[in-house]
Design an enzyme around this catalytic site. Structure first.
Site, PDB file in Angstrom:
ATOM      1  N   LYS A 137       0.854  -1.183   0.000  1.00  0.00           N
ATOM      2  CA  LYS A 137       0.000   0.000   0.000  1.00  0.00           C
ATOM      3  C   LYS A 137       0.894   1.238   0.000  1.00  0.00           C
ATOM      4  O   LYS A 137       0.869   2.060   0.922  1.00  0.00           O
ATOM      5  CB  LYS A 137      -0.933  -0.022   1.213  1.00  0.00           C
ATOM      6  CG  LYS A 137      -1.935  -1.166   1.205  1.00  0.00           C
ATOM      7  CD  LYS A 137      -2.841  -1.108   2.413  1.00  0.00           C
ATOM      8  CE  LYS A 137      -3.864  -2.228   2.387  1.00  0.00           C
ATOM      9  NZ  LYS A 137      -4.856  -2.075   1.316  1.00  0.00           N
ATOM     10  N   HIS A 148       5.187  12.051  10.865  1.00  0.00           N
ATOM     11  CA  HIS A 148       4.487  11.778  12.123  1.00  0.00           C
ATOM     12  C   HIS A 148       5.108  10.592  12.854  1.00  0.00           C
ATOM     13  O   HIS A 148       5.193  10.594  14.088  1.00  0.00           O
ATOM     14  CB  HIS A 148       3.013  11.509  11.837  1.00  0.00           C
ATOM     15  CG  HIS A 148       2.200  11.213  13.054  1.00  0.00           C
ATOM     16  ND1 HIS A 148       1.834  12.183  13.952  1.00  0.00           N
ATOM     17  CD2 HIS A 148       1.672  10.062  13.523  1.00  0.00           C
ATOM     18  CE1 HIS A 148       1.120  11.644  14.924  1.00  0.00           C
ATOM     19  NE2 HIS A 148       1.016  10.353  14.685  1.00  0.00           N
ATOM     20  N   ARG A 264     -10.390  11.095  -2.211  1.00  0.00           N
ATOM     21  CA  ARG A 264     -10.327   9.779  -1.596  1.00  0.00           C
ATOM     22  C   ARG A 264     -11.514   8.911  -1.999  1.00  0.00           C
ATOM     23  O   ARG A 264     -11.824   7.933  -1.347  1.00  0.00           O
ATOM     24  CB  ARG A 264     -10.301   9.914  -0.068  1.00  0.00           C
ATOM     25  CG  ARG A 264      -9.018  10.504   0.445  1.00  0.00           C
ATOM     26  CD  ARG A 264      -8.976  10.515   1.953  1.00  0.00           C
ATOM     27  NE  ARG A 264      -8.814   9.177   2.485  1.00  0.00           N
ATOM     28  CZ  ARG A 264      -8.716   8.913   3.779  1.00  0.00           C
ATOM     29  NH1 ARG A 264      -8.777   9.874   4.649  1.00  0.00           N
ATOM     30  NH2 ARG A 264      -8.563   7.693   4.213  1.00  0.00           N
TER      31      ARG A 264
END
Length: 304
Positions: A137, A148, A264
């Site tokens: 992915k 992050h 999305r």
């Protein structure tokens, strides 16, 4: 009197040089070198080595592992929230200018322990990106995701090393609460299409994260408006405020790109929208909630 003041100054100076002496008892807290090397290696794996190793292979089926992993982090995050509350935020902190307790008080030692556990959870979460690589992915391995999961643990190491507790720990508590919700969602998502009907609130995951950054930034802002605040490491406050603002901007942009511009949309929804555009009618988007058709969304962000 002078001797007492001198002793206090010497204690603060020792903390500045070595950090909280209590935290050195925990793994990887003596030197920043091991954790820095680990984070750099993880970035190398997900951006280079892992992609090369998976280039000629089929994606791994990690459904069972992902379900266990995500729900394990749910329970771990619940435990961290409870321990932070019992270490100060529900047992004496004022939610304003709360200093760090460097004494041997049981609550102070408890806060040191949970601060380390929170830091440890950030390193466990490095597996989020490893799973992306193993499942191929790659579109979910974004700048925001890498930042992050690498820079945040690195800076938190310094926060735990020098300031485990006080008003700077509010961020850890709020973040852990958000992670209870977030990994619960990911656990259901990983369980497969049968659970999709329970994931109608997917869109609001980003909203929850945005609220997190607002709450954290507003809380640390109190430091700047409190007279004679004796919090020992203002740099931690400055960093938390900057991170809160920075991530609010990044996640706001993600919200705009994902839910306003519709980047999305799943493929079947894209076809419906394109067909609707051709005939001049708006496309129905599942009641406004864009699902991922059973995809595991462990990467806070997915851009195309």
């Amino acid at each position: 009197m002078l001797a007492e003041v001198g002793s206090q100054v010497a204690q603060v100076y020792e903390v500045l040089l070595k950090g909280d002496p209590m935290i050195e008892e925990y793994p990887f807290m003596v030197s920043p070198v091991p954790m820095t090397a680990l984070l750099l290696f993880s970035v190398y794996v997900v951006l280079s080595l892992g992609l090369k190793l998976m280039a000629g292979r089929m994606p791994f089926d990690l459904k069972k592992i992902m379900v266990c992993y995500n729900f394990a982090l749910v329970f771990f995050s619940i435990f961290i929230v409870y321990e932070i509350l019992m270490s100060g935020w529900a047992t004496g902190y004022t939610f304003r200018c709360d200093p760090i307790d460097y004494s041997n008080n049981p609550k102070a030692l408890r806060m040191v322990r949970v601060a380390w556990l929170f830091l440890f959870s950030k390193f466990i979460e490095l597996f989020d990106t490893v799973f992306f690589v193993l499942q191929k992915k790659n579109s979910q391995i974004t700048f925001l995701h890498i930042f992050h999961h690498s820079v945040m643990p690195w800076t938190w190491w310094w926060g735990v090393k020098f300031g485990p507790g006080g008003m700077g720990s509010f961020h850890a508590m709020v973040n852990s609460i958000v992670h209870v919700i977030m990994y619960f969602y990911y656990g259901l998502s990983a369980a497969g299409p049968a659970f999709q009907k329970y994931l109608w609130w997917k869109k609001y995951m980003t909203a929850i994260q945005l609220v997190q950054f607002i709450i954290v930034s507003l809380h640390v802002t109190l430091y700047y408006f409190t007279d004679h605040c004796d919090y020992q490491f203002p740099i931690i406050i400055h960093l938390v405020w900057m991170y809160g603002t920075f991530f609010f901007i990044l996640f706001s942009n993600f919200w705009y790109q994902a839910y306003t511009k519709g980047k999305r949309l799943p493929k079947n929804m894209e076809h419906k929208r394109n067909a609707a555009v051709k005939i001049g009618k708006p496309a129905a988007e599942n009641g406004g909630h864009l699902l991922e058709n059973g995809e595991v969304m462990n990467g806070k962000v997915k851009t195309k």
